[in-house]
Scaffold this motif. Structure first.
Motif, PDB file in Angstrom:
ATOM      1  N   GLN A 138      39.989  37.975  44.609  1.00 59.02           N
ATOM      2  CA  GLN A 138      41.225  37.386  45.083  1.00 59.02           C
ATOM      3  C   GLN A 138      40.990  35.793  45.475  1.00 59.02           C
ATOM      4  OE1 GLN A 138      44.338  37.715  45.175  1.00 59.02           O
ATOM      5  NE2 GLN A 138      44.898  39.715  46.490  1.00 59.02           N
ATOM      6  N   LEU A 139      39.539  35.717  46.199  1.00 56.92           N
ATOM      7  CA  LEU A 139      39.185  34.515  46.728  1.00 56.92           C
ATOM      8  C   LEU A 139      39.022  33.600  45.673  1.00 56.92           C
ATOM      9  CD1 LEU A 139      36.935  35.534  49.410  1.00 56.92           C
ATOM     10  CD2 LEU A 139      38.650  34.092  49.846  1.00 56.92           C
ATOM     11  N   GLN A 140      38.935  33.983  44.376  1.00 51.80           N
ATOM     12  CA  GLN A 140      38.823  33.032  43.108  1.00 51.80           C
ATOM     13  C   GLN A 140      40.272  32.792  42.400  1.00 51.80           C
ATOM     14  OE1 GLN A 140      34.503  33.282  41.475  1.00 51.80           O
ATOM     15  NE2 GLN A 140      35.031  35.326  42.295  1.00 51.80           N
ATOM     16  N   GLY A 141      41.052  33.487  42.838  1.00 55.85           N
ATOM     17  CA  GLY A 141      42.415  33.422  42.289  1.00 55.85           C
ATOM     18  C   GLY A 141      42.502  34.397  41.177  1.00 55.85           C
ATOM     19  N   ASN A 142      41.696  35.573  41.162  1.00 51.98           N
ATOM     20  CA  ASN A 142      41.781  36.477  39.938  1.00 51.98           C
ATOM     21  C   ASN A 142      42.126  37.989  40.438  1.00 51.98           C
ATOM     22  OD1 ASN A 142      40.864  34.340  38.257  1.00 51.98           O
ATOM     23  ND2 ASN A 142      38.512  35.072  38.875  1.00 51.98           N
ATOM     24  N   LYS A 143      42.751  38.665  39.648  1.00 54.99           N
ATOM     25  CA  LYS A 143      42.884  40.004  40.113  1.00 54.99           C
ATOM     26  C   LYS A 143      41.860  41.093  39.359  1.00 54.99           C
ATOM     27  CE  LYS A 143      47.671  39.967  40.735  1.00 54.99           C
ATOM     28  NZ  LYS A 143      48.292  38.576  40.351  1.00 54.99           N
ATOM     29  N   LEU A 144      41.729  42.244  40.270  1.00 53.85           N
ATOM     30  CA  LEU A 144      40.996  43.394  39.620  1.00 53.85           C
ATOM     31  C   LEU A 144      41.904  44.398  39.504  1.00 53.85           C
ATOM     32  CD1 LEU A 144      38.153  44.144  38.920  1.00 53.85           C
ATOM     33  CD2 LEU A 144      37.705  44.647  41.336  1.00 53.85           C
ATOM     34  N   ASP A 145      42.078  44.813  38.273  1.00 51.68           N
ATOM     35  CA  ASP A 145      43.031  45.981  37.971  1.00 51.68           C
ATOM     36  C   ASP A 145      42.345  47.214  38.386  1.00 51.68           C
ATOM     37  OD1 ASP A 145      45.522  46.820  36.206  1.00 51.68           O
ATOM     38  OD2 ASP A 145      43.993  48.304  36.040  1.00 51.68           O
ATOM     39  N   PRO A 146      43.229  48.289  39.050  1.00 54.74           N
ATOM     40  CA  PRO A 146      42.373  49.429  39.631  1.00 54.74           C
ATOM     41  C   PRO A 146      41.665  50.277  38.593  1.00 54.74           C
ATOM     42  CG  PRO A 146      44.655  49.455  40.129  1.00 54.74           C
ATOM     43  CD  PRO A 146      44.617  48.072  39.602  1.00 54.74           C
ATOM     44  N   PHE A 147      42.134  50.117  36.953  1.00 55.25           N
ATOM     45  CA  PHE A 147      41.540  50.767  36.044  1.00 55.25           C
ATOM     46  C   PHE A 147      40.508  50.088  35.661  1.00 55.25           C
ATOM     47  CE2 PHE A 147      45.842  52.471  35.935  1.00 55.25           C
ATOM     48  CZ  PHE A 147      45.656  53.866  36.099  1.00 55.25           C
ATOM     49  N   LYS A 148      40.507  48.810  35.920  1.00 52.53           N
ATOM     50  CA  LYS A 148      39.325  48.058  35.621  1.00 52.53           C
ATOM     51  C   LYS A 148      38.260  48.307  36.552  1.00 52.53           C
ATOM     52  CE  LYS A 148      36.546  44.668  33.944  1.00 52.53           C
ATOM     53  NZ  LYS A 148      36.106  44.374  32.693  1.00 52.53           N
ATOM     54  N   SER A 149      38.612  48.530  37.814  1.00 57.02           N
ATOM     55  CA  SER A 149      37.566  48.881  39.042  1.00 57.02           C
ATOM     56  C   SER A 149      36.952  50.514  38.668  1.00 57.02           C
ATOM     57  CB  SER A 149      38.203  49.296  40.372  1.00 57.02           C
ATOM     58  OG  SER A 149      38.480  47.932  40.930  1.00 57.02           O
ATOM     59  N   LEU A 150      37.989  51.376  38.309  1.00 56.59           N
ATOM     60  CA  LEU A 150      37.403  52.668  37.573  1.00 56.59           C
ATOM     61  C   LEU A 150      36.408  52.646  36.492  1.00 56.59           C
ATOM     62  CD1 LEU A 150      37.758  55.669  37.592  1.00 56.59           C
ATOM     63  CD2 LEU A 150      39.101  55.332  35.700  1.00 56.59           C
ATOM     64  N   TYR A 151      36.776  51.572  35.633  1.00 59.99           N
ATOM     65  CA  TYR A 151      35.780  51.195  34.521  1.00 59.99           C
ATOM     66  C   TYR A 151      34.445  50.819  34.984  1.00 59.99           C
ATOM     67  CZ  TYR A 151      33.844  48.995  30.230  1.00 59.99           C
ATOM     68  OH  TYR A 151      32.883  48.629  29.323  1.00 59.99           O
ATOM     69  N   LEU A 152      34.279  49.710  35.927  1.00 61.10           N
ATOM     70  CA  LEU A 152      33.123  49.144  36.459  1.00 61.10           C
ATOM     71  C   LEU A 152      32.266  50.253  37.164  1.00 61.10           C
ATOM     72  CD1 LEU A 152      34.420  45.802  37.934  1.00 61.10           C
ATOM     73  CD2 LEU A 152      32.868  45.949  36.132  1.00 61.10           C
ATOM     74  N   ALA A 153      32.722  51.053  37.768  1.00 57.00           N
ATOM     75  CA  ALA A 153      32.100  52.023  38.582  1.00 57.00           C
ATOM     76  C   ALA A 153      31.529  53.178  37.802  1.00 57.00           C
ATOM     77  CB  ALA A 153      33.077  52.595  39.766  1.00 57.00           C
TER      78      ALA A 153
END
Ligand code: GUN
Ligand code: ZN
Length: 434
Positions: A343-358
């Motif tokens: 957010q601080l860089q003007g970007n989004k982190l989709d929740p499914f991308k979050s799941l993928y990352l973890a």
């Protein structure tokens, strides 16, 4: 059907691919009422309960209400000797190391102490739903023996290594280029590939190793198949300046490692907060990985990780907690902070991308996606049961949620160890919250 067959029934969610590559919809599989079928520590099948249950006459079914089963979380960077110094006040990286870290790690010369902390550490990982981690030991060989003994007793898939550090650290915490090489080799022979354990050659970071030590680390990294290399890279601006002074002949920080053969598949660099395009490109083309450690980067005031830049260059990115500079063992809390960093860089982190990352993304960063990361048949049955009603607030928030995406996002923002109801490793229950 064999007696070892066991089914788990709940909502089930797992990643199939990177949402950035295939789009969100194709990136996951979800069963609102699902069955995860496990045999002898491995996944047999995942599917809708309606379709699978008729075929499972006589099979024991563990049922969880208001719960979500996901793959176990994967932590691509953490320090077990720093468990007892998490939440230490006030310093940025270099002062934090001298003030808190080195004195704490000194205690790991004592194997009994190391064994105590290894037990506490693994328990904490499992309480937080993390089933695989890439782990720093201390400089002491016994610290790694203690860690692997504890991980082996629980049959966990873990990667760890002895720290290599032959300069710019207190005498009580240094090895030599030769002793570091010989002791690491002994540990590799003892542990690498034993059950689900893997070894990582672990130079702490460029400033604490002589070129001779890095040379021998590179030699070792090339000597054994499937070995890991685990270190820190470009975390803090003063650290980067220091590396330039110490290695004036090198093009930059990454080039110090590159020059000594410490790059490539299974080389994992923690942080990479201040990398230039050329460094990102080199990491990408060599198949190296970077561990994104959100809570640590914020806690030490290191800077904002640029996930999109690394991904543009094809770098494999995993998620790390970096405890004890990181402030939580929970990968859900890492994702909470990752979202804010984006957010601080003007970007989004989709929740499914979050799941993928973890999960699957970190498995790919570690080249372990043939074993872990999702519920494909044959993979290790490492999974967690998440409780949607873990806290009054979470429960109330879930009642308002209208979609899986909304529930998943709220879980990554509000969730922590309290939501992990049960953790399974190789099909065995290794943590029960209640
Ligand atoms: N750089 C060198 N050592 C360390 C460490 O222990 N933690 C972090 N966050 N960065 C480091
Ligand atoms: Zn670290």
């Amino acid at each position: 059907m064999t007696q070892n067959l066991k089914a788990y029934r709940a909502a089930i969610l797992h990643s199939l691919a990177d949402p950035t590559e295939v789009g969100v919809e194709a990136s996951y599989q979800y069963f609102a009422d699902g069955i995860l079928l496990v045999e002898d520590g491995r996944v047999v099948e995942v599917g809708a309960a309606e379709a699978l249950l008729p075929r499972l006459q006589g099979v024991e079914v563990g049922e969880y209400r208001d719960a979500l089963i996901t793959p176990g979380f994967i932590d691509t960077h953490i320090h077990y000797p720093q468990t007892g110094m998490i939440a230490s006040y006030g310093e940025q990286l270099l002062d934090w190391l001298n003030t808190y870290t080195f004195p704490t790690e000194r205690q790991f010369a004592d194997k009994a102490h190391a064994a105590d902390v290894a037990g506490i550490f693994l328990k904490e990982l499992l309480r937080n739903g993390t089933t695989t981690a890439l782990v720093f030991g201390s400089v002491h060989k016994a610290s790694v023996d203690a860690f692997f003994e504890a991980a082996q007793a629980l049959d966990l898939r873990m990667i760890a290594g002895k720290v290599l550090m032959d300069r710019n650290a207190p005498d009580y915490l240094t090895d030599t280029a030769e002793s570091g090489y010989a002791e690491s080799k002994e540990l590799i022979e003892r542990w690498h590939g034993k059950g689900r354990l893997h070894y990582a050659v672990t130079p702490r970071f460029a400033p604490t190793s002589t070129p001779e030590q890095l040379e021998l680390a590179g030699k070792l990294f090339a000597e054994y198949p499937d070995l890991y290399m685990h270190t820190h890279l470009s975390e803090n601006r003063k650290e980067i300046e220091w590396v330039k002074e110490l290695f004036p002949a090198r093009k930059g920080y990454l080039d110090v490692y590159d020059h000594h053969g410490l790059i490539g598949p299974r080389a994992v660099f923690a942080h990479g907060v201040h990398l230039c395009d050329e460094e990102c490109a080199r990491l990408g083309e060599t198949g190296s990985a970077v561990a994104f450690c959100p809570t640590s980067n914020l806690f030490l005031g290191s800077g904002l990780f640029d996930l999109q830049k690394l991904e543009r260059h094809g770098v494999r990115v995993g998620l790390g907690t970096d405890v004890g500079a990181g402030t939580s063992f929970s990968q859900l809390q890492s994702l909470n902070e990752a979202y804010k960093i984006m957010q601080l860089q003007g970007n989004k982190l989709d929740p499914f991308k979050s799941l993928y990352l973890a999960t699957l993304g970190s498995a790919r960063a570690l080249y372990l996606d043939q074993h872990i990361g999702n519920f494909e048949a044959g993979k290790d049955a490492d999974f967690v049961v998440i409780d949607y009603n873990a806290t009054p607030l979470l429960s109330y928030r879930m009642q308002q949620a209208r979609s899986l995406e909304e529930r998943l996002f709220a879980l990554t923002i509000l969730g922590d160890d309290r939501v992990i109801r049960e953790t399974f490793a190789a099909g065995r229950s290794v943590h029960q919250r209640d």
